[in-house]
Motif scaffolding. Structure first.
Motif, short mmCIF file in Angstrom:
data_model
loop_
_atom_site.label_atom_id
_atom_site.label_comp_id
_atom_site.label_asym_id
_atom_site.label_seq_id
_atom_site.Cartn_x
_atom_site.Cartn_y
_atom_site.Cartn_z
N TRP A 36 -3.66 0.95 11.40
CA TRP A 36 -3.97 -0.48 11.31
C TRP A 36 -5.01 -0.86 12.36
O TRP A 36 -5.38 -0.05 13.21
N ALA A 84 0.39 0.88 13.85
CA ALA A 84 1.60 0.10 14.08
C ALA A 84 2.78 1.05 13.90
O ALA A 84 2.85 1.80 12.93
N LEU A 105 -0.04 -2.78 18.49
CA LEU A 105 -0.68 -1.56 18.02
C LEU A 105 -0.65 -0.51 19.11
O LEU A 105 -0.86 -0.80 20.29
N THR A 128 0.64 -7.23 11.34
CA THR A 128 0.70 -5.87 10.82
C THR A 128 1.62 -5.89 9.61
O THR A 128 2.23 -6.92 9.30
#
Length: 494
Positions: A36, A84, A105, A128
């Motif tokens: 992500w 994530a 993250l 996320t």
């Protein structure tokens, strides 16, 4: 979790100050992550950077100051694999099968000056796939709070995640009103939690690789042992018993001891609704969401035992092929938690009181006196050292002499034969003068939210030198006014 989709149009920085980022967790445990990218920050501005920590990670501080987009999550370092992380967890005793990094993250991994692998993790970097309806953002106050208190814990010698930076994003974030957005860059031995194992055990083929990775990363001496999974459980039990004892010795109240906030490394993580005691009170609760007092100060060792039981359950299939044998082995280790905790707490309390050996009745009676008279936790132990030096004033201001006098006579008998000046000096080396007092933290964060970082910077200097009494810092040693403490609450910041 197989998604590899990244938001389109995000900047990628080719020549950046985080060169050398590795991604062993994302590479080896891809099923427990989703690749992500953080949200773009409209106007990233560096509020604070931890120069000492940056240097220990081999990072160029000047370049970090120039490339703040990376520290906000809005710019992806080239050749990195930001992800994530997925995990489950028991929150206030109820099981949630999917939690994960809803506003965070893992950028990747670095090596510190001693060659140890550490995570570089962002908090507040946007939504996320695990956001569960949240906005994924964080605001200035709570991110500076985590920076301040995690660095204070490090200065106190307590295992903890650390803070590299806080970046204001230039984005307004809706909380009670609109507040300035921010992203924290956090450094940890890893972000593997009990909740990570609770997630993996329910995904076919995921548990063994996770356990082997965690052992290799945190307890490599166990790799070749035939009973490595049971030994792994025992190592985590020991690490957590030591950690919670250290919390209790400094009067730290975590506030949200869910299993997803219990690390495998034995580091303190997540400083949302935490606080420090002023008046000693085992029932102290500060978190606004802990309405039943599950995570009260005095409950913390029992809660850790409960959390570790959930961890042990995830390992049963690895420990032995026969369920009864696995349960028996794991239970025996779990039942050692109280003995381990008691030993760590006893050793720490003996040092706080200058004793050569722990005297249970003496300690218990002191704690009873402190609770009955709402004596300040941190101040009392420093005042006892002053008592040995012939300065009774600080102690008299906390507990009336008629109430503590008989106890002091017993304590002095335990110290008989020792040089009291040497004892007092030793006590001062383990009993802090300064902790992040709740009213000081609250005032500093309110000022910072309004754009004035001066009080925060001063308080950070104070609490990262906790044992060094300075006349200029005398106002930072005292407890909060009673009218502040009576209604004080902490919040998660989401």
């Amino acid at each position: 979790m197989s998604s590899t989709q990244l938001p389109s149009g995000m900047a990628v920085l080719q020549n950046h100050p985080l060169s050398g980022l590795e991604s062993t967790y994302a590479d080896e445990l891809a099923e427990l992550t989703v690749r992500w990218q953080g949200a773009e920050a409209p106007d990233p501005t560096l509020l604070v950077v931890n120069e000492q920590l940056a240097q220990s990670l081999g990072l160029d501080v000047d370049r970090l100051r120039q490339e703040v987009g990376i520290l906000s999550g809005g710019v992806a370092p080239a050749d990195s694999t930001p992800v994530a992380m997925a995990y489950a967890g028991h929150q206030f005793g109820g099981y949630a099968p999917l939690l994960g990094d809803g506003r965070a993250l893992l950028l990747g991994e670095l090596h510190d000056s001693e060659g140890r692998r550490v995570d570089l993790h962002l908090k507040g970097s946007g939504r996320t796939p695990f956001s569960r309806g949240g906005d994924g953002y964080a605001v200035v106050g709570p991110m500076l709070r985590e920076y301040l208190i995690s660095e204070a814990m490090f200065a106190l010698g307590i295992p903890t995640t650390r803070s590299l930076s806080v970046v204001a994003t230039g984005r307004g974030v809706l909380r009670d009103g609109v507040e300035p957005g921010a992203v924290l860059a956090r450094v940890a031995s890893s972000h593997i939690r009990v909740g990570t194992f609770e997630f993996a055990v329910r995904r076919e083929g995921a548990l063994g690789p996770l356990a082997d990775y965690a052992i290799a990363r945190h307890y490599p001496e166990l790799i070749d042992r035939p009973d490595r999974y049971l030994a792994f459980f025992e190592a985590v039990v020991e690490a957590q018993a030591s950690l919670v004892a250290q919390w209790m010795l400094v009067g730290f109240v975590h506030g949200v001891m869910n299993t997803d906030n219990t690390t495998i490394s034995g580091q303190t993580i997540d400083y949302g609704p935490c606080a420090f005691l002023d008046a000693y009170d085992p029932a102290a609760v500060f978190s606004s969401i802990d309405q039943r007092g599950r995570y009260a100060f005095g409950n913390q060792p029992a809660v850790l035992t409960w959390n570790l039981a959930r961890f042990g359950e995830t390992l049963l299939g690895l420990v032995a092929t026969t369920p009864d044998d696995a349960i028996s082995s794991v239970t025996a280790v779990l039942e050692s938690f109280s003995t381990r905790y008691d030993a760590h707490f006893a050793a720490g309390m003996a040092a706080k009181l200058g004793l050569g050996a722990y005297t249970g009745t003496l300690v218990d009676d002191l704690l009873t006196i402190m609770e009955d008279h709402r004596a300040d936790w941190t101040g009392t132990f420093r005042a006892l050292a002053g008592e040995l030096r012939g300065n009774p004033g600080p102690l008299d201001s906390l507990i009336a002499r008629e109430h503590i006098g008989p106890w002091l006579e017993r304590w002095r008998r335990e110290l008989a034969g020792q040089d009291v000046s040497t004892v007092a000096d030793a006590m001062d080396r383990v009993n802090p003068v300064y902790i992040p007092r709740n009213h000081r933290v609250d005032a500093a964060l309110r000022a910072a939210t309004d754009g004035d970082l001066g009080p925060f910077e001063t308080l950070l200097d104070v609490v990262t030198h906790p044992f060094e009494r300075r006349d200029a810092w005398s106002d930072y040693a005292g407890a909060a006014p009673e009218d502040f403490s009576a209604g004080f609450q902490t919040f998660c910041g989401t």
